[in-house]
Design an enzyme around this catalytic site. Structure first.
Site: not given
Ligand code: BGC
Length: 583
Positions: A458, A272
């Site tokens: 998030e 991630d």
């Molecule tokens: C998230 C992921 C995402 C990634 C790319 C991260 O902050 O947890 O789910 O795919 O960012 O944008």
């Protein structure tokens, strides 16, 4: 079976032939994923042998799909001008449709798809997402999220299908099949995320600590990953949380021993965001991460750090080979060497009526009727209706996070229909609109009050914790909208737009009808069609519905796995017109 084995052998031979020619720098390059702006110049793709490009929040690749494709064609040409001509993977957070592109079809978030319980529909939605993602230049999506959210305080509950492992596994399987297409039409690479325990952290903290024991993890959280692997998922993303204090990105026992060895996952384990500097640098490579989101200034430190690690023996060379093998295998499997460039003819498919009609079906099937008394629903074409609250006429608010922007939008966006627009289509009268809940309306039979949570993504959406922007109950203002109309004795239908079940016990008691609509996305008229009874309610609760804020004192909320807290409505509850009782 035999032909599958032959195809597999052929793939492996191609991978080995390429691997045999690669230098260490070229291998580390393949393991690098960067954004198309800031992290690199187009020439860096070539000089740093980049393996993948991501688009997420930040400058758009262009003004329209032609320009997006052109940008990615330019970068792909750089990759193809390297010695070994290995094409790039282009990844995007298309988590409910190609939601980074304004004008694409936006499906209900996964929680709504969980309420549909309909794998065929989930597969269709994923196939459409794949088409619209390809149309905008991508060959990889970071979806589906297969978390099992155990606490509604978590800001990502809506990205997951359900708190039920069984339902999540079934829909994860369908989603992977839909995204990845069938033979001859390879679709896009899908990603099951976030491995593992993202939704099961104590107190629902994004990136927090998961203290479930190993047995609970295997029983509750792992089956959706097994289902995704059975469906052939091309990648799995590691999670921000820790497991008993160990960062998941550095958890070798889980990533290598369990996922790769025991479950025989042969795809890419992708990190991630910025994981290299956040979770222990070369430890994450040694734990089994194959591709690293080397964003926000991480690229050079990552490439140099891994190179040094291999040269001084702290990273076994075989670990690098395993990572690159996996990446190349997917690039061959998805025919990137044959078709490295996006297909221009797909552009005309973005947001077409056929796609929107599947999204509208998903909206209809996702609605969960929690109460219907005094014949409040279905709405009658001849009733005098007032629609209340800003959420009723705002496609941004009805769509949640990961819509146009990372944190969503509070504005109407291109191609979408609002709930109010939908209601207007079916009523024989002029529908009144009371955006501020002032109730200065005369002569109405029924109020449709649309309340909910503003968009978040998030950790922004965690309840309590670092940001603390959200709450388990409706805002005072939204409670007031409902009070105002019920106090006037007007029949009141509440439609709740939310990324999770909220504590709405008083509002359910007050209202005549109450509908959990989750985050429906671009097709607001799907809500209206069911309110008017053109279609029956089909949705069933994908989560237990909490009765009070007290339910959240412990690590988890009321859920499927815990019968010590009695929910207001159990998992699977949902009324319909036919029976007007739970089926
Ligand atoms: C998230 C992921 C995402 C990634 C790319 C991260 O902050 O947890 O789910 O795919 O960012 O944008």
């Amino acid at each position: 079976m035999l032909s599958r084995k032959l195809a597999e052998k052929d793939l492996e031979e191609k991978v080995e032939a390429l691997m045999a020619q690669m230098t260490l720098e070229e291998k580390i390059g393949q393991m690098s994923q960067v954004r198309h702006f800031d992290d690199i110049s187009p020439e860096d793709i070539k000089t740093k042998f980049i393996g993948s490009v991501i688009h997420t929040q930040g400058p758009l690749p262009g003004k329209n799909a032609e320009e997006w494709q052109a940008k990615f064609i330019e970068l792909q040409k750089q990759a193809l001008s390297t010695r070994l001509r290995i094409p790039l993977l282009f990844g995007v957070d298309a988590v409910h449709g190609q939601n980074t592109y304004e004008g694409a079809t936006i499906f209900p978030h996964n929680i709504g798809l969980g309420a549909t319980g309909n794998p065929e529909l989930v597969e269709k939605a994923a196939a459409i997402t794949a088409i619209e993602s390809k149309a905008t230049g991508f060959n990889w999506v970071f979806s589906p999220c297969v978390a099992i959210p155990m606490n509604e305080k978590w800001g990502r509950v809506y990205e997951a299908f359900s708190e039920s492992t069984e339902l999540t596994a079934k829909l994860a399987h369908a989603s992977v099949l839909g995204h990845q297409g069938s033979k001859g039409n390879p679709g896009v690479l899908a990603t099951a995320k976030h491995f593992i325990g993202d939704g099961a952290t104590d107190f629902g903290v994004e990136g927090g600590n998961t203290t479930l024991n190993q047995e609970e993890i295997l029983e509750r959280l792992l089956p959706p990953y097994q289902a995704a692997i059975e469906a052939g998922v091309a990648s799995i993303m590691a999670s921000f949380n820790t497991l008993d204090g160990i960062p998941m990105h550095a958890h070798k026992a889980m990533i290598t021993d369990l996922l790769k060895v025991k479950l025989d996952f042969d795809g890419i384990v992708v990190s991630d965001w910025k994981a290299y500097s956040r979770f222990g640098q070369n430890d994450i490579i040694n734990a089994g991460i194959d591709m690293v989101m080397a964003v926000d200034g991480d690229l050079d430190a990552f490439q140099e750090g891994v190179r040094t690690g291999v040269l001084d023996g702290t990273i076994p060379e075989e670990r690098i080979n395993d990572a690159v093998r996996r990446i190349l295998k997917q690039k061959f499997r998805f025919a990137l060497f044959e078709n490295p460039f996006p297909d221009k003819s797909l552009i005309s498919k973005i947001g077409i009526p056929e796609h929107r009609s599947v999204a509208r079906q998903a909206v209809r099937e996702s609605l969960v009727l929690l109460k219907n008394e005094n014949q409040a629903l279905p709405l009658k074409k001849d009733s005098k209706i007032v629609v209340v609250g800003p959420f009723a006429d705002n496609s941004g608010l009805q769509s949640g996070g990961w819509t146009v922007n990372w944190q969503g939008t509070k504005e109407n966006y291109q191609g979408a229909t609002t709930i109010l627009e939908g209601i207007k289509k079916f009523s024989n009268h002029e529908v009144k609109f009371d955006p501020d809940g002032q109730a200065e309306v005369e002569d109405v039979d029924v109020a449709v009050v649309v309340v909910g949570e503003e968009p978040y993504a998030e950790f922004f959406g965690d309840i309590g914790g670092e940001m603390n922007l959200f709450q388990l109950t409706l805002s005072e203002t939204h409670q007031q909208y409902i009070n105002t109309y019920t106090e006037k004795g007007i029949k009141t239908v509440v439609v709740l737009i939310s990324g999770r079940p909220l504590v709405t016990t008083p509002q359910i008691e007050q209202s005549d009808a109450f509908v959990a609509a989750w985050l429906p996305g671009s097709e607001g008229d799907g809500v209206a069609e069911v309110l008017f009874g053109l279609f029956d309610f089909k949705g069933k609760l994908p989560h237990s519905w909490p009765k009070s804020v007290e339910d959240f004192k412990g690590k988890f909320g009321p859920n499927f796995w815990d019968d010590s807290i009695e929910p207001l409505f159990p998992f699977g509850y949902g009324l319909n017109y036919q029976k007007s009782k739970s089926t």
